[in-house]
Design an enzyme around this catalytic site. Structure first.
Site, short mmCIF file in Angstrom:
data_model
loop_
_atom_site.label_atom_id
_atom_site.label_comp_id
_atom_site.label_asym_id
_atom_site.label_seq_id
_atom_site.Cartn_x
_atom_site.Cartn_y
_atom_site.Cartn_z
N ASP A 4 0.88 -1.03 -0.06
CA ASP A 4 -0.01 -0.02 0.01
C ASP A 4 0.97 1.07 0.12
O ASP A 4 0.59 2.21 -0.80
CB ASP A 4 -0.69 0.16 1.16
CG ASP A 4 -2.26 -1.07 1.13
OD1 ASP A 4 -2.25 -1.67 -0.12
OD2 ASP A 4 -2.69 -1.42 2.09
N GLU A 42 -3.00 -2.40 -9.05
CA GLU A 42 -1.99 -1.80 -9.31
C GLU A 42 -2.36 -1.35 -10.89
O GLU A 42 -1.00 -0.70 -11.47
CB GLU A 42 -0.61 -2.40 -9.39
CG GLU A 42 -0.55 -3.67 -10.49
CD GLU A 42 -1.21 -5.09 -9.99
OE1 GLU A 42 -0.89 -6.18 -10.51
OE2 GLU A 42 -2.08 -4.77 -8.75
#
Length: 383
Positions: free
Chosen positions: A278, A304
């Site tokens: 993260d 992503e």
């Protein structure tokens, strides 16, 4: 009879002020600490307005000197509480020097009252001083609203319109009344009551509209913003992005789409955990945002995967942008919880044509991205 009438006005204004105070507690509180304190100053403004009326009643009761000084000081205090409500509303504060000047202003107005009582100052001069004194912080509040006025903010527009209308109306009418009308204290009291009542009601209305509209804007922003990275999210992609695309094409503006995916990101999560992953995502987004223009929009599609909508950017310029992003990302070391990471990303680029359909163009950019990954990753492919 007159005394009962005056007391009734004072009590009525007190009830209005109390309702206004309770009403401010019912309004949503901003997350910003300084902005949240605007409600406190709004309550102090309403209380100060009522005390202005109270001291007018004290004057009517025969205590002229105490009543006049209280009337002057509380009138100025109410004006400054209004100014502070607006200042805090926009997340600002007064510095120590400014606070000192405000206190000196209050002392100066009290001194003006004492000089009037001692006969060193004529009544018209004292009236001019108090009128200009009260006008100054109200004018400052209006300037503050105008300076930060957002073109799409209905709340700010209402607040600005109301404050300006009341301010300039009073500034035009009060001097004429004070100069040409030798009214009794009862009439002065009634005029004060009417002015304060109108001012308090329109203030509560405009303040509430401003707060509620800001809340709506904040919620709207939250709905379209990814909480982790601060990029736009899939809600924005499906609801707003097609409209931006249609607007650009309708106005014959160039629009390019850049699809982006971090290479081997799953391996980072598997090896270092999702907390590190993260943090890496947040740093990755910051790297991209620092390279984008103000008109570019970064959208997190999930995980992503990202999209960049780049208006006024043709095929070649979009390719140069993607290549610059690829290079900066590959050369930037990211530190996350003691882990140093070197990321790479793959890109797919397409320029939308005038007969393009938004989602079809995004799909083509995605295909170019997949081709870049299949060709070895850390590269840009343009279609």
């Amino acid at each position: 009879m007159d005394y009962d009438y005056v007391v009734a006005q004072t009590l009525l204004l007190g009830i209005v002020a109390l309702i206004g105070v309770v009403f401010t507690f019912a309004l949503p509180v901003p997350n910003h600490k300084t902005k949240a304190s605007s409600g406190v100053f709004a309550r102090l403004f309403l209380a100060a307005c009522w005390l202005v009326e109270v001291f007018q009643t004290v004057r009517f009761s025969g205590y002229e000197d105490i009543g006049r000084m209280g009337f002057y000081v509380m009138s100025l205090s109410a004006a400054y509480m209004l100014m502070m409500t607006i200042v805090k509303r926009y997340g600002h504060s007064l510095n120590r020097q400014q606070i000192t000047l405000v206190l000196l202003h209050l002392v100066g107005v009290a001194l003006c009252s004492l000089l009037l009582q001692a006969g060193y100052l004529p009544q018209w001069t004292a009236n001019t001083v108090i009128l200009l004194s009260v006008a100054f912080p109200v004018w400052q509040a209006i300037r503050r609203v105008k300076y930060y006025l957002a073109t799409n903010s209905l709340g700010d527009k209402v607040l600005y319109a109301v404050l300006s209308t009341v301010f300039y109306t009073l500034l035009a009418i009060l001097p004429i009344y004070l100069i040409f009308f030798d009214a009794s204290i009862v009439h002065h009291h009634s005029l004060t009551f009417a002015i304060l009542l109108v001012f308090m009601l329109v203030f509560m209305l405009s303040f509430a509209v401003s707060v509620l509209h800001s809340l709506v804007n904040r919620l709207h922003t939250q709905v379209h913003t990814d909480p982790l990275t601060g990029a736009k999210n899939r809600h924005f992609f499906y609801e707003i992005a097609p409209k931006l695309s249609a607007h650009a094409l309708r106005n014959n503006e160039i629009l390019s789409v850049v699809a982006c995916d971090i290479d081997h990101f799953k391996a980072i999560n598997d090896k270092h955990g999702h907390v590190v992953g993260d943090i890496a995502l947040k740093r990755f987004c910051k790297i991209i945002k620092d390279e984008l223009r103000a008109e570019d929009t970064l959208i997190r599609m999930g995980g992503e995967e990202f999209l960049v909508l780049s208006p006024h950017c043709d095929r070649n310029q979009a390719t140069e942008l993607a290549e610059r992003l690829r290079k900066v990302i590959s050369e930037t070391e990211i530190e996350a919880k003691g882990v140093n990471l070197m990321l790479t990303a793959s890109f797919g680029v397409i320029e939308m044509t005038h007969n393009s359909e938004f989602f079809s163009s995004v799909k083509e950019a995605d295909q170019a991205l997949y081709n870049a990954k299949a060709a070895g990753r850390n590269q840009v492919i343009t279609v």
